[in-house]
Design a protein around this motif. Sequence first.
Motif, PDB file in Angstrom:
ATOM      1  N   ILE A   1      18.054   8.913  11.536  1.00 48.03           N
ATOM      2  CA  ILE A   1      16.719   9.462  11.500  1.00 48.03           C
ATOM      3  C   ILE A   1      15.803   8.357  11.032  1.00 48.03           C
ATOM      4  CG2 ILE A   1      17.263  10.431   9.249  1.00 48.03           C
ATOM      5  CD1 ILE A   1      15.079  12.368   9.589  1.00 48.03           C
ATOM      6  N   ALA A   2      14.675   8.268  11.680  1.00 49.81           N
ATOM      7  CA  ALA A   2      13.703   7.237  11.326  1.00 49.81           C
ATOM      8  C   ALA A   2      12.455   7.910  10.779  1.00 49.81           C
ATOM      9  CB  ALA A   2      13.366   6.396  12.549  1.00 49.81           C
ATOM     10  N   ILE A   3      11.965   7.400   9.662  1.00 49.08           N
ATOM     11  CA  ILE A   3      10.772   7.942   9.021  1.00 49.08           C
ATOM     12  C   ILE A   3       9.756   6.823   8.877  1.00 49.08           C
ATOM     13  CG2 ILE A   3       9.854   9.049   6.952  1.00 49.08           C
ATOM     14  CD1 ILE A   3      12.576  10.091   6.346  1.00 49.08           C
ATOM     15  N   ALA A   4       8.506   7.143   9.169  1.00 52.44           N
ATOM     16  CA  ALA A   4       7.430   6.198   8.867  1.00 52.44           C
ATOM     17  C   ALA A   4       6.657   6.759   7.684  1.00 52.44           C
ATOM     18  CB  ALA A   4       6.517   6.025  10.069  1.00 52.44           C
ATOM     19  N   SER A   5       6.334   5.915   6.765  1.00 51.20           N
ATOM     20  CA  SER A   5       5.605   6.380   5.585  1.00 51.20           C
ATOM     21  C   SER A   5       4.554   5.355   5.214  1.00 51.20           C
ATOM     22  CB  SER A   5       6.570   6.568   4.416  1.00 51.20           C
ATOM     23  OG  SER A   5       5.858   6.677   3.197  1.00 51.20           O
ATOM     24  N   MET A   6       3.411   5.830   4.748  1.00 51.88           N
ATOM     25  CA  MET A   6       2.445   4.854   4.233  1.00 51.88           C
ATOM     26  C   MET A   6       3.067   4.195   3.007  1.00 51.88           C
ATOM     27  SD  MET A   6      -0.386   7.451   2.710  1.00 51.88           S
ATOM     28  CE  MET A   6       0.009   8.692   1.475  1.00 51.88           C
ATOM     29  N   PRO A   7       2.778   2.927   2.789  1.00 50.22           N
ATOM     30  CA  PRO A   7       3.479   2.156   1.759  1.00 50.22           C
ATOM     31  C   PRO A   7       3.377   2.772   0.373  1.00 50.22           C
ATOM     32  CG  PRO A   7       2.209   0.702   3.174  1.00 50.22           C
ATOM     33  CD  PRO A   7       1.830   2.094   3.554  1.00 50.22           C
ATOM     34  N   SER A   8       2.219   3.338   0.023  1.00 53.95           N
ATOM     35  CA  SER A   8       2.053   3.886  -1.320  1.00 53.95           C
ATOM     36  C   SER A   8       3.060   4.995  -1.576  1.00 53.95           C
ATOM     37  CB  SER A   8       0.631   4.418  -1.490  1.00 53.95           C
ATOM     38  OG  SER A   8       0.312   5.306  -0.432  1.00 53.95           O
TER      39      SER A   8
ATOM     40  N   LEU B   1       1.053   1.061   7.707  1.00 55.78           N
ATOM     41  CA  LEU B   1      -0.264   1.654   7.462  1.00 55.78           C
ATOM     42  C   LEU B   1      -0.332   3.067   8.032  1.00 55.78           C
ATOM     43  CD1 LEU B   1      -2.609  -1.377   8.246  1.00 55.78           C
ATOM     44  CD2 LEU B   1      -1.825  -0.525   6.025  1.00 55.78           C
ATOM     45  N   SER B   2      -1.159   3.895   7.419  1.00 58.97           N
ATOM     46  CA  SER B   2      -1.246   5.305   7.809  1.00 58.97           C
ATOM     47  C   SER B   2      -1.501   5.491   9.296  1.00 58.97           C
ATOM     48  CB  SER B   2      -2.362   5.992   7.016  1.00 58.97           C
ATOM     49  OG  SER B   2      -1.987   6.101   5.675  1.00 58.97           O
ATOM     50  N   ASP B   3      -2.401   4.677   9.839  1.00 63.15           N
ATOM     51  CA  ASP B   3      -2.687   4.818  11.269  1.00 63.15           C
ATOM     52  C   ASP B   3      -1.444   4.554  12.098  1.00 63.15           C
ATOM     53  OD1 ASP B   3      -5.220   5.412  10.668  1.00 63.15           O
ATOM     54  OD2 ASP B   3      -6.083   3.466  11.226  1.00 63.15           O
ATOM     55  N   VAL B   4      -0.690   3.573  11.675  1.00 60.51           N
ATOM     56  CA  VAL B   4       0.525   3.230  12.407  1.00 60.51           C
ATOM     57  C   VAL B   4       1.548   4.352  12.275  1.00 60.51           C
ATOM     58  CG1 VAL B   4       2.372   1.534  12.646  1.00 60.51           C
ATOM     59  CG2 VAL B   4       0.061   0.794  12.031  1.00 60.51           C
TER      60      VAL B   4
ATOM     61  N   GLY C   1       6.660  11.314  10.021  1.00 54.92           N
ATOM     62  CA  GLY C   1       5.736  10.372   9.410  1.00 54.92           C
ATOM     63  C   GLY C   1       5.159  10.987   8.147  1.00 54.92           C
ATOM     64  N   ILE C   2       4.894  10.169   7.166  1.00 52.76           N
ATOM     65  CA  ILE C   2       4.282  10.676   5.937  1.00 52.76           C
ATOM     66  C   ILE C   2       3.029   9.865   5.663  1.00 52.76           C
ATOM     67  CG2 ILE C   2       4.571  11.060   3.474  1.00 52.76           C
ATOM     68  CD1 ILE C   2       7.599  11.167   4.003  1.00 52.76           C
ATOM     69  N   SER C   3       1.908  10.571   5.535  1.00 47.22           N
ATOM     70  CA  SER C   3       0.649   9.883   5.247  1.00 47.22           C
ATOM     71  C   SER C   3      -0.377  10.925   4.814  1.00 47.22           C
ATOM     72  CB  SER C   3       0.136   9.148   6.482  1.00 47.22           C
ATOM     73  OG  SER C   3      -0.462  10.048   7.384  1.00 47.22           O
ATOM     74  N   PHE C   4      -1.588  10.470   4.574  1.00 46.79           N
ATOM     75  CA  PHE C   4      -2.678  11.412   4.358  1.00 46.79           C
ATOM     76  C   PHE C   4      -2.862  12.225   5.627  1.00 46.79           C
ATOM     77  CE2 PHE C   4      -3.826   7.942   1.367  1.00 46.79           C
ATOM     78  CZ  PHE C   4      -3.764   8.694   0.189  1.00 46.79           C
TER      79      PHE C   4
ATOM     80  N   LEU D   1      -7.994  -2.389  -1.341  1.00 45.33           N
ATOM     81  CA  LEU D   1      -7.132  -2.816  -0.234  1.00 45.33           C
ATOM     82  C   LEU D   1      -7.967  -3.330   0.924  1.00 45.33           C
ATOM     83  CD1 LEU D   1      -4.485   0.049  -0.215  1.00 45.33           C
ATOM     84  CD2 LEU D   1      -4.151  -2.326  -0.920  1.00 45.33           C
ATOM     85  N   GLN D   2      -7.381  -4.202   1.704  1.00 43.20           N
ATOM     86  CA  GLN D   2      -8.074  -4.711   2.875  1.00 43.20           C
ATOM     87  C   GLN D   2      -8.095  -3.659   3.977  1.00 43.20           C
ATOM     88  OE1 GLN D   2      -5.791  -8.221   3.632  1.00 43.20           O
ATOM     89  NE2 GLN D   2      -6.985  -9.496   2.222  1.00 43.20           N
ATOM     90  N   ARG D   3      -9.041  -3.790   4.861  1.00 42.00           N
ATOM     91  CA  ARG D   3      -9.027  -2.942   6.051  1.00 42.00           C
ATOM     92  C   ARG D   3      -7.813  -3.328   6.901  1.00 42.00           C
ATOM     93  NH1 ARG D   3     -14.584  -4.635   6.104  1.00 42.00           N
ATOM     94  NH2 ARG D   3     -15.942  -2.990   5.306  1.00 42.00           N
ATOM     95  N   PRO D   4      -7.225  -2.421   7.696  1.00 37.82           N
ATOM     96  CA  PRO D   4      -7.704  -1.060   7.904  1.00 37.82           C
ATOM     97  C   PRO D   4      -6.854  -0.051   7.155  1.00 37.82           C
ATOM     98  CG  PRO D   4      -6.279  -1.709   9.692  1.00 37.82           C
ATOM     99  CD  PRO D   4      -6.132  -2.743   8.615  1.00 37.82           C
ATOM    100  N   SER D   5      -6.571  -0.259   5.900  1.00 38.85           N
ATOM    101  CA  SER D   5      -5.752   0.716   5.186  1.00 38.85           C
ATOM    102  C   SER D   5      -6.535   2.020   5.028  1.00 38.85           C
ATOM    103  CB  SER D   5      -5.356   0.175   3.816  1.00 38.85           C
ATOM    104  OG  SER D   5      -6.373   0.433   2.886  1.00 38.85           O
ATOM    105  N   SER D   6      -5.818   3.108   4.933  1.00 36.99           N
ATOM    106  CA  SER D   6      -6.473   4.416   4.845  1.00 36.99           C
ATOM    107  C   SER D   6      -7.186   4.560   3.507  1.00 36.99           C
ATOM    108  CB  SER D   6      -5.452   5.528   5.034  1.00 36.99           C
ATOM    109  OG  SER D   6      -4.406   5.393   4.094  1.00 36.99           O
ATOM    110  N   VAL D   7      -6.643   3.949   2.459  1.00 38.83           N
ATOM    111  CA  VAL D   7      -7.294   4.021   1.148  1.00 38.83           C
ATOM    112  C   VAL D   7      -8.680   3.371   1.224  1.00 38.83           C
ATOM    113  CG1 VAL D   7      -7.193   3.157  -1.225  1.00 38.83           C
ATOM    114  CG2 VAL D   7      -5.142   4.100  -0.148  1.00 38.83           C
TER     115      VAL D   7
END
Lengths: 301, 301
Positions: B93-100, B128-131, B144-147, B194-200
């Motif tokens: 199983i593959a999960i994508a998560s925002m780094p935070s 990154l969240s968008d990714v 995927g886990i993100s905002f 954080l630098q763009r384009p991070s969601s934060v």
Amino acid sequence: MNIKQVRAFLAVAQTMSFASAATQLHLSQPALSLSIKSLEDNLGGKLLTRTTRHIALTPEGEALVPIARRLLAQWENAEDEMKQRFALQLGKIAIASMPSFAASLLPKAIRNYHVSYPNIQVAIHDVLSDVVVEMVRNNQVELGISFEPTNLLELSFYPLYEDRFIAILPKNHPLETQQTISWKALLEYDFITLQRPSSVRTMIESTLSNAGIELNVAFDAHQLATVGRMVSEGMGVAVVPALCRQQTEEQGAVCRPVIEPEISRRVGVICQPRSNLSIAAAAMLDVLIDTYANTHLDSQT
Amino acid sequence: MNIKQVRAFLAVAQTMSFASAATQLHLSQPALSLSIKSLEDNLGGKLLTRTTRHIALTPEGEALVPIARRLLAQWENAEDEMKQRFALQLGKIAIASMPSFAASLLPKAIRNYHVSYPNIQVAIHDVLSDVVVEMVRNNQVELGISFEPTNLLELSFYPLYEDRFIAILPKNHPLETQQTISWKALLEYDFITLQRPSSVRTMIESTLSNAGIELNVAFDAHQLATVGRMVSEGMGVAVVPALCRQQTEEQGAVCRPVIEPEISRRVGVICQPRSNLSIAAAAMLDVLIDTYANTHLDSQT
DNA sequence: CACACTTACGATATTCGTAAGGATT
DNA sequence: AATCCTTACGAATATCGTAAGTGTG
């Protein structure tokens, strides 16, 4: 899980439609539906998500696709290979032959065989007659060709022709004027023959021993070609199977029948009972018999 | 040619007896006999020679044995693999998560999952969240886990908890005495983010823009750990998701809620509709929801 | 309402087991 | 006579196709 189900699954996975997969499989839609359902039940989970309007593979179904493809390909390859084997379009056959035969008549039969069954590999072992029988007995080869063995046991013997031994002389030899030569006259000269334990040597020795004739060997060699060459070079005389006639004459020797006592043995195919032969070997047996039918080796010039 | 026939043939070839093979297959002798006969008819020749008292393989049967063995082994491996997959004893199983999230709460869920399903490999992509959203949409990952994204389209979102952004200050900073900090007071100091384009970064910028507050960024970096370190070293102040609180406090920074305007976003799981998930992924979704049920990030010290 | 898959059910085909037959030791 | 495989035949099982059902666009 069976072949039909796997084939059905692949058809659905490729077409992404039960309806078109069903026609492709020459099956009704409901039958296909049940087949897939049964496969899913067997494996313990859903392979496809059906949303009346759209078909999609589940991740497990996705995993099955390459597996199923490989499985089916291997299955069909195996089936094809076996069918080809039975149709004589594939296979191997191994033959053992005494060297004198392998170097004279055998190639003609192999050529005939290869015309009829071009996809069957033929391996030839040219070994001493005793080894020929042994290889057949051990199933190292399916067919053996040699003089008729004294001890066949459960093996079969299919005679091909009768071979009479002939004397070979150098050109301009005193005996050349005689049309037939007696052993007694022949043995006045240096005698060249094959080394033990060749069948030719054995036959000569036992025949002369029975007739009470003493044999003094001047030279011996392992290969008939060597003996032939020694004779043509004038080192002495020899007695060889008639089937070597062409070879020795090509080497420049002269051939004459030997009589009193004449040595004559049947040459043929030794093999397991015909029912135990592969189809390829049985076909080879037929070709051999057919090729040498009516073969009469001239013992006279 | 079907599986049963192949299995039957192998049983006979191994036991060299129809009777014992039949019992081994839980089948009557005649049924086995017919099965073999049918196989032979299909392939086009005899595989076995039956002589009432003795069974032997024909050369073609001999050729089939290794093929059949291989075929059957592969078949059974495939079947086992699929069954294991459905039984959650095998899989990836593959999960994508925002780094935070990947660096804070996610490991706990992974640990819980691994206890229940030790044979399923888990791959984590901290991007990154968008990714994250993009990878779910492209089926590169199942979860995927993100905002919460603004644009879900056909994807599902399962909220895990509400994340309120907090301010982080160096120790002994003038604002440390305040229990809550307003943006206006905070932005008097050098602002690190954080630098763009991070969601934060995006959320901070859009929130302040809506509130009519001007933002001057003194420093920015790609990783939250860097931002945290810069703050704890006294280079300025920052605003980060509350889930980073532990990490930044470990780095020696001080955390305070930010109000006026408060930034608060739901964090959750983004995935295809649940029915499209693999069993392994669905189980992971359950574990995630279960692990973070009743998670309330303290925004106060 | 049209399309696509599923469920239901009777018909067909296949496979199975018991009983009888044949061959060999 | 005993053993082992084959053939014969009725029975159980599985598979199939038609028809009806269900849900979605």
